[in-house]
Design an enzyme around this catalytic site. Structure first.
Site: not given
Lengths: 442, 448
Positions: B162, B247, B249, B285
């Site tokens: 990312y 992470d 998410i 998200k």
């Protein structure tokens, strides 16, 4: 969850995680802990600790409640596309309507003597974040900011912890009511230079925490000229600008800047709704900068501390209601003044003097005559006695970096009237008993 | 910014600003990461956004990983529970307005812990006291770096990764990223040798490696890590006494097999309390609520929980929002329904995108998660290098009027891969986008 760290943990963490720059190992926070363990309640715990160490404004909350009940549309109407829009809104520029409303509110607080441009506002989740972002933008690790002492205990963390910036105090003394003098500023500047630190700016709070006083126009002008001459920044934390309840008049640095004929691109203002509106839970802060590069950089950094769009929406509607805002500001000042007067007269009955204050949510109180010894140790002993015997949590001057022992900050806006009266009675009893003991020793 | 990033900027024609000496180094460097095609594409979209009525030839945004597919489910819940939004109870209002305790509202943390458990099919129980609230995962990742590493230290991050990490992990913290290179030859999976290679590379540069950070499910790949890979990473980090940050998410956005494994499952299986494991989560998200700024750190390390909690003073979640979400996420019927419905909608939309790619003769990495597809357009490159990729990206942006994100902005080592998001526009817009892509691919075929 076990807090027995040493025997369990093998993977090392950063220096920042383990150092004490978070500032919580201080009397300022220790008192809050005591209060949490044994909080006063008029019915359930009448002998508990009364909190007078938290600068919160609970006096005008009913006005906000009434407004919110009358304006349900401020709390997001899910029937329109509005909810979806807000839920998805993650632009760090912030909702235009919110920034316009904030700008208007800030103008109203200054009697509409200055104009604030919404595009110069950078949203942050509280003033804590705003001050830190400014340090990240204006100074490099190891650089110094000069801060008049006594100063808000949280600055040791907010300005220094993760930024690596150092604070060099500009010492202020009771001999002139703790006003900032040019010689004190020059002295601090020289001190920083002696320690081979690069001074990047001055940061003041106006109205001042913990003093409860406002800076005169002359002093602000002196600071502006000094900072421009030295080519350093001037940050003015005006978080209590809506909490000025009596004379002298409050001057914002924005007014001084407006009078100059040059662009003061070294000036930055910090604001928040935590104190004036009594909404610390909503996390609404702002940086207002006259410097375009700072606005850009700070805005990008605000990705790390954005204001919830839910809060932005609610406040854009509330702060745009100019009738309500005018009424609120006036009524809030009236209530602060009344409560301040009550505290001052209660202190007088206890034979305790205070610095003449006109603003903020606290009084700067002189208890030097009660010190067992005229030093830090004496102050902390006195603080402990007041906490343990009078069961009042007030904050010792040393946690504000005050150079003279015996001064304390006493908050007056975070409790109801009857609790305040109980607190004052306890203080009067404590002072009386102390007098008897002191006399007996003579 | 590293040399590759600077090269990227030069070729894209984006200049660096001259250093303003009155401001800090951080304020004037390009560590904010915005000088990259990832963000440049968003700018172009803002200047010329597609609208079926008002601007049918505008740019279609396929570069923003947002989930708008299931907002209706959330809105329906809200219409049945107005009390979560409109605070007319005066005592509650006062409590919320004054609540500034960085521990976070207990009801909110409990609800979030339960939600995280539900996302993992309740194979793991998350303890509410280990949750640290942060205003979004951007803040969570940065706080973790501040807690786990000192300036100049390194975190190993599998690439492609990312683009926001270049800013979030490095900008204000001074921490450096050393990529763990992953390649298409094995579907970009993280291998032990790649991890060792990155670790050695850091040591050769005299850098102190403090941990590994992965995203699982992965952005931009749209895939989940196998239990085997997670175990390998856990073993490696424990052996080297370094941290492992996961992470997660997108853990609520896994729409097909293989099954999602949270690092929490691996930890539970090992029945140890690994003090080097930390999970990052957020509702931007999975619940499509990026505007509300809701993130969290979940750490198995008590010192980190304490330090991160104190640091969260700089990025607290609004109490009004905590209250709303504690009501919503405590409703287990809603949670069950939302998770299932969201997966269904993501799967449908993913299928539509994939079949559209097939018609355009474009291959993609087999994905099972996230809000995007990792797409192989190397056969459309005029030259098999960064320059060729950026040329292609520009053509697609300015001629085809689609904003998709070039692999180089994700630090991908192989030119020609692009990330295409599928969950932010409605079906008709998606169909228009696919038609444009098919036309572009045909045109290219005819030319070459």
């Amino acid at each position: 969850m076990s807090m027995n760290i040493c025997e369990q943990e093998f993977t090392s963490v950063s220096e920042r995680a383990t150092c004490s720059a978070h500032g919580e190992d201080s009397a300022y926070f220790a008192g809050w802990e005591e209060y949490r363990r044994n909080p006063y309640d008029s019915l359930l715990n009448p002998s508990g600790v009364i909190q007078m160490g938290l600068a919160e404004n609970r006096l005008s909350f009913d006005l906000l409640e009434e407004w919110l009940v009358k304006h349900p549309e401020a709390s997001v109407n899910f029937q329109q596309d509005l909810f979806k829009e807000l839920a998805l809104y993650q632009d760090y520029h912030g909702l235009p309507a919110f920034k316009k409303a904030m700008a208007n509110f800030m103008e109203e607080l200054r009697g509409n003597k200055v104009k604030f441009e919404p595009e110069r506002i950078v949203n942050t989740a509280g003033a804590t974040a705003a001050n830190e972002v400014l340090m990240f933008c204006l100074a490099d690790p190891g650089d110094a900011f000069l801060v008049p002492s006594p100063y808000y205990a949280g600055f040791d963390r907010d300005l220094r912890w993760r930024t690596g910036v150092e604070i060099v105090p500009i010492h202020c003394y009771s001999s002139n009511n703790f006003q900032i003098t040019k010689s004190a500023v020059e002295s601090a500047f020289k001190e920083a230079q002696k320690r081979k630190m690069n001074v990047k700016g001055i940061l003041i709070t106006n109205p001042c925490n913990p003093l409860g006083t406002t800076s005169s126009a002359e002093i602000l002008k002196m600071l502006l000229e000094f900072s421009m001459k030295k080519k350093i920044h001037l940050v003015c934390d005006e978080i209590y600008s809506g909490s000025v309840f009596s004379s002298p008049h409050f001057y914002s640095i924005a007014e001084i800047v407006a009078k100059q004929h040059y662009m003061a691109d070294n000036v930055h203002i910090v604001y928040s709704l935590s104190k004036d509106l009594g909404l610390p839970g909503f996390r609404v802060g702002a940086i207002y900068s006259y410097n375009n590069s700072v606005v850009t950089a700070a805005r990008r950094m605000s990705s790390f501390c954005m204001v919830s769009s839910q809060a932005q929406h609610l406040l854009s509607i509330m702060l745009s209601d100019s009738n309500f805002i005018k009424y609120y500001i006036q009524e809030n000042k009236k209530r602060l003044k009344e409560r301040h007067n009550l505290l001052v007269s209660g202190l007088a009955q206890a034979g305790i003097e205070q610095l003449d204050g006109n603003s903020g949510l606290f009084c700067w109180v002189n208890m030097r005559h009660l010190l067992p010894s005229h030093d830090l140790e004496g102050e902390l002993k006195l603080w402990k006695s007041i906490l343990e015997e009078a069961r009042l949590n007030i904050s010792p001057g040393s946690s504000f970096n005050c150079m003279e022992p015996g001064w304390f900050r006493v908050c007056f806006a975070d409790m109801n009237m009857s609790t305040m009266e109980v607190a004052l009675q306890r203080l009067q009893r404590f002072a009386k008993e102390y007098k008897i003991i002191a006399n007996a020793k003579l | 910014m590293n040399a590759r990033g600077e090269e990227k900027c030069r070729r894209v024609g984006l200049s660096k600003r001259k250093r303003n000496k009155n401001l800090s180094e951080k304020a004037t460097c390009s560590g904010h990461g915005e000088d990259s095609p990832y963000f440049a594409g968003w700018e172009e979209y803002r200047r010329n956004p597609y609208d079926p009525l008002h601007n049918p030839s505008g740019i279609i945004q396929m570069g923003l990983a947002e989930n708008r597919l299931s907002s209706g489910v959330v809105e329906e819940w809200l219409s049945n529970h107005p009390e979560a939004l409109m605070i007319s109870n005066r005592d509650l209002l006062k409590d919320l307005a004054l609540y500034q305790d960085y521990h976070g509202m207990p009801a909110f943390r409990t609800a979030l812990a339960n939600f995280m458990g539900a996302l993992g099919r309740n194979k793991v129980k998350f303890e509410a006291e280990r949750i640290v609230n942060t205003a979004g995962t951007t803040a969570a990742n940065e706080v973790l770096m501040f807690c786990l590493a000192d300036p100049g230290d390194v975190f190993l991050v599998p690439s492609p990764y990312y683009p926001g990490f270049d800013r979030d992990l490095r900008w204000r913290t001074g921490v450096e990223i050393v990529p763990i290179h992953c390649y298409s030859s094995n579907n970009f999976q993280i291998t032990k040798s790649a991890v060792k290679s990155a670790y050695k590379d850091s040591q050769n540069r005299n850098k102190n490696v403090r941990g590994i950070l992965i995203t699982n499910p992965c952005n931009p790949l749209g895939t989940t890590s196998s239990a085997k890979t997670l175990k390998m990473l856990l073993d490696f980090t424990q052996k080297k006494k370094i941290h492992l940050v996961c992470d997660e998410i997108y853990s609520g956005s896994v729409f097909s097999s293989p099954q999602f494994h949270s690092i929490a499952e691996i930890v539970t299986r090992e029945s140890s309390t690994p003090d080097n494991v930390h999970i990052v989560y957020g509702l931007s998200k999975d619940l499509g609520l990026p505007g509300f700024r809701v993130g969290a750190i979940y750490s198995y390390n008590n010192t980190v929980v304490t330090a991160a909690r104190r640091m969260s003073s700089f990025c607290m979640i609004s109490s009004q929002t905590q209250y709303l979400l504690s009501c919503m996420l405590s409703d287990s019927d809603f949670v069950e329904c939302y998770i299932a419905e969201n997966k269904k909608r993501l799967e449908e939309r993913h299928k539509l995108l994939v079949s559209g790619f097939a018609k355009a003769g474009i291959k993609h990495l087999n994905g099972n998660a996230g809000l995007f597809c990792w797409v192989n357009m190397s056969h459309l490159l005029t030259s098999n290098d960064l320059e060729g990729e950026l040329k292609l990206w520009k053509s697609i942006l300015y001629e085809t009027k689609l904003n998709i994100s070039p692999g180089s902005s994700f630090n991908c080592m192989e030119p020609g891969w692009f990330r295409v998001c599928f969950a932010e526009s409605n079906i008709t817009t998606m169909e228009v986008a696919l038609q444009r892509l098919q036309r572009f691919a045909e045109k290219y075929k005819a030319m070459y």
